[in-house]
Design a protein around this motif. Structure first.
Motif, PDB file in Angstrom:
ATOM      1  N   ASP A  45      44.360  33.862  38.246  1.00  0.00           N
ATOM      2  CA  ASP A  45      43.489  33.487  39.353  1.00  0.00           C
ATOM      3  C   ASP A  45      42.708  34.701  39.836  1.00  0.00           C
ATOM      4  O   ASP A  45      41.562  34.584  40.261  1.00  0.00           O
ATOM      5  CB  ASP A  45      44.320  32.913  40.502  1.00  0.00           C
ATOM      6  CG  ASP A  45      45.018  31.623  40.112  1.00  0.00           C
ATOM      7  OD1 ASP A  45      44.318  30.653  39.774  1.00  0.00           O
ATOM      8  OD2 ASP A  45      46.260  31.600  40.113  1.00  0.00           O
ATOM      9  N   VAL A  46      43.366  35.855  39.771  1.00  0.00           N
ATOM     10  CA  VAL A  46      42.752  37.123  40.156  1.00  0.00           C
ATOM     11  C   VAL A  46      43.127  38.154  39.106  1.00  0.00           C
ATOM     12  O   VAL A  46      44.290  38.210  38.676  1.00  0.00           O
ATOM     13  CB  VAL A  46      43.238  37.598  41.544  1.00  0.00           C
ATOM     14  CG1 VAL A  46      42.600  38.936  41.916  1.00  0.00           C
ATOM     15  CG2 VAL A  46      42.960  36.548  42.616  1.00  0.00           C
ATOM     16  N   ILE A  47      42.162  38.957  38.698  1.00  0.00           N
ATOM     17  CA  ILE A  47      42.447  40.069  37.798  1.00  0.00           C
ATOM     18  C   ILE A  47      42.456  41.350  38.619  1.00  0.00           C
ATOM     19  O   ILE A  47      41.490  41.661  39.329  1.00  0.00           O
ATOM     20  CB  ILE A  47      41.417  40.156  36.669  1.00  0.00           C
ATOM     21  CG1 ILE A  47      41.603  38.977  35.710  1.00  0.00           C
ATOM     22  CG2 ILE A  47      41.540  41.477  35.911  1.00  0.00           C
ATOM     23  CD1 ILE A  47      40.616  38.925  34.576  1.00  0.00           C
ATOM     24  N   GLY A  48      43.572  42.060  38.556  1.00  0.00           N
ATOM     25  CA  GLY A  48      43.723  43.300  39.298  1.00  0.00           C
ATOM     26  C   GLY A  48      43.490  44.509  38.409  1.00  0.00           C
ATOM     27  O   GLY A  48      43.991  44.574  37.284  1.00  0.00           O
ATOM     28  N   VAL A  49      42.718  45.451  38.919  1.00  0.00           N
ATOM     29  CA  VAL A  49      42.400  46.678  38.204  1.00  0.00           C
ATOM     30  C   VAL A  49      42.912  47.857  39.031  1.00  0.00           C
ATOM     31  O   VAL A  49      42.630  47.944  40.229  1.00  0.00           O
ATOM     32  CB  VAL A  49      40.881  46.825  37.991  1.00  0.00           C
ATOM     33  CG1 VAL A  49      40.578  48.049  37.135  1.00  0.00           C
ATOM     34  CG2 VAL A  49      40.295  45.575  37.344  1.00  0.00           C
ATOM     35  N   ASN A  50      43.647  48.747  38.397  1.00  0.00           N
ATOM     36  CA  ASN A  50      44.170  49.931  39.072  1.00  0.00           C
ATOM     37  C   ASN A  50      43.316  51.141  38.715  1.00  0.00           C
ATOM     38  O   ASN A  50      43.035  51.373  37.532  1.00  0.00           O
ATOM     39  CB  ASN A  50      45.620  50.178  38.677  1.00  0.00           C
ATOM     40  CG  ASN A  50      46.538  49.039  39.104  1.00  0.00           C
ATOM     41  OD1 ASN A  50      46.163  48.195  39.914  1.00  0.00           O
ATOM     42  ND2 ASN A  50      47.745  49.028  38.579  1.00  0.00           N
ATOM     43  N   TYR A  51      42.950  51.911  39.723  1.00  0.00           N
ATOM     44  CA  TYR A  51      42.071  53.060  39.483  1.00  0.00           C
ATOM     45  C   TYR A  51      42.448  54.218  40.400  1.00  0.00           C
ATOM     46  O   TYR A  51      42.544  54.059  41.623  1.00  0.00           O
ATOM     47  CB  TYR A  51      40.610  52.679  39.739  1.00  0.00           C
ATOM     48  CG  TYR A  51      39.664  53.859  39.582  1.00  0.00           C
ATOM     49  CD1 TYR A  51      39.293  54.309  38.322  1.00  0.00           C
ATOM     50  CD2 TYR A  51      39.168  54.530  40.703  1.00  0.00           C
ATOM     51  CE1 TYR A  51      38.449  55.399  38.170  1.00  0.00           C
ATOM     52  CE2 TYR A  51      38.316  55.622  40.561  1.00  0.00           C
ATOM     53  CZ  TYR A  51      37.959  56.049  39.300  1.00  0.00           C
ATOM     54  OH  TYR A  51      37.124  57.132  39.149  1.00  0.00           O
TER      55      TYR A  51
END
Length: 410
Positions: free
Chosen positions: A262-268
């Motif tokens: 439902d949501v794509i999470g990106v870590n930065y």
């Protein structure tokens, strides 16, 4: 109040995350690594959750220590989680539940290589979702699968201690199957659950080795491409997988069982997400907001949305952390204005954490403290780790309150 899922509302929510790496297996030269234990979160979890709410966080990324909750196969100890979920409900904190943050229980022989791993992790996920369906609605089946495959399958640092490309792929395929099966099992008992799939946003500069740059650029998407049924054997990564034993039946299994976030999470992280690799040497490179923009636009173009930055922060002085908080949130608001569907911003970790390298020597946890947080941990004379909010805490609260007030006013 809108009846739409939170991620379909046209705004960005601010949240925080508590570092929750659990590697309980020990061997000579490798200590147990449990961040909740090292940061005394097991002791001060109520205070930590209350601080998150006081900071204005609308959600929290928080992980379940699988190895403690299921101490024996199929036997669950819910006592502590019952207390945690009750407090989260009272505080009004939406929890994006981190079900798997790297480590497996001690009883699972060979960790991720165990043939039953995908079904074991799915069964555990189902049990958690079923028990807490009235409180927890949002789940990350597995955090950072590519990082997981690197540390467990490529670098030999964590169980099952494999090395090289073949090890990376063997672990990756098991992780991906577990992610699919976990989402399927949670959905079976909680049809309205929200799934937030999270991976590290790798960036590369310069000539890379030993893997070609083109392969590395595509490999960072391998887990998401597998679980969503997008991976094919004739792609750059697909050919690499086939060369290491992945079969057409494997690809077909993922296509048949495709799940969709439902949501794509990106870590930065601005100082080490980007690396320059030359002649086998890897050097972190500071990339600032330019790197953040590059990652968000890459994921947006590949998968659409909604998207969330599920981890970002900076090791440095409080002033440097505040500067990054302002710069990164402003950049995401600019990206939203350009049409990128960003629905979440997560300062992670919320408080000081212990470097993973603690596992490999005999130094005290304090000697491995990393000052990422909006709350600092300070060792008192009685050995308590006091929670001391810094000036970044107030800056975060101001941004979070402003975003919420704008949404109410709109």
């Amino acid at each position: 109040m809108s009846d739409s899922p939170w991620y379909q509302e046209n705004r960005m929510r601010y949240g925080v995350g508590i570092e929750d790496t659990f590697i309980p297996q020990e061997r000579v030269g490798h200590r147990k690594l449990d961040e909740y234990e090292l940061t005394q979160h097991y002791r001060y979890w109520r205070e930590d959750l209350e601080l998150a709410a006081q900071a204005g966080a609308e959600f929290i990324r928080w992980g379940v220590p699988w190895y403690l909750v299921e101490p024996r196969p199929g036997e669950f100890d819910w006592f502590w989680l019952d207390e945690v979920t009750a407090v989260m409900r009272d505080l009004g904190l939406r929890c994006i539940v981190d079900l798997m943050h790297y480590g497996t229980p001690l009883w699972l022989d060979n960790s991720f290589l165990n043939s039953s791993y995908p079904e074991r992790v799915a069964s555990y996920g189902r049990a958690v979702a079923e028990r807490y369906r009235d409180v927890w609605t949002d789940y990350t089946p597995l955090n950072e699968p590519i990082v997981n495959a690197e540390w467990c399958g490529q670098n030999g640092a964590w169980p099952p201690y494999l090395v090289g490309d073949d090890g990376f792929i063997r672990v990756l395929m098991q992780l991906a199957r577990g992610m699919v099966r976990t989402q399927q099992e949670i959905a079976a008992v909680h049809p309205d659950a929200t799934f937030v799939h999270v991976d590290a946003g790798f960036r590369y500069e310069g000539d890379t080795s030993p893997l070609p740059r083109e392969l590395l650029e595509e490999r960072r998407f391998a887990a998401l491409d597998l679980i969503t049924g997008r991976m094919h054997r004739d792609s750059v990564v697909g050919e690499w997988l086939v060369a290491h034993g992945v079969t057409e039946n494997d690809f077909e299994w993922f296509r048949t069982n495709a799940v969709h976030p439902d949501v794509i999470g990106v870590n930065y992280y601005p100082h080490f997400t980007t690396v320059r690799m030359v002649d086998g040497t890897t050097t972190p490179v500071s990339a600032g907001t330019a790197g953040l923009r590059d990652l968000v636009t890459a994921y947006s173009a590949r998968y659409g949305g909604p998207l969330a930055v599920t981890e970002t922060s900076l090791i440095g002085s409080v002033e440097e952390r505040i500067a990054w908080l302002r710069q990164s949130s402003a950049e995401l608001n600019d990206l939203r204005a350009e049409g990128h569907p960003i629905v979440g911003y997560t300062w992670f970790p919320f408080f000081t954490m212990v470097d993973w390298l603690y596992r490999f020597d005999a130094k005290t946890p304090d000697e491995w403290f990393l000052s990422f947080g909006l709350v600092d941990l300070v060792r008192a004379a009685d050995q308590r780790l006091e929670r001391v909010p810094n000036a970044g805490f107030e800056q975060f609260r101001s941004l979070a309150r402003g975003a919420r007030d704008d949404a109410i006013g709109g």
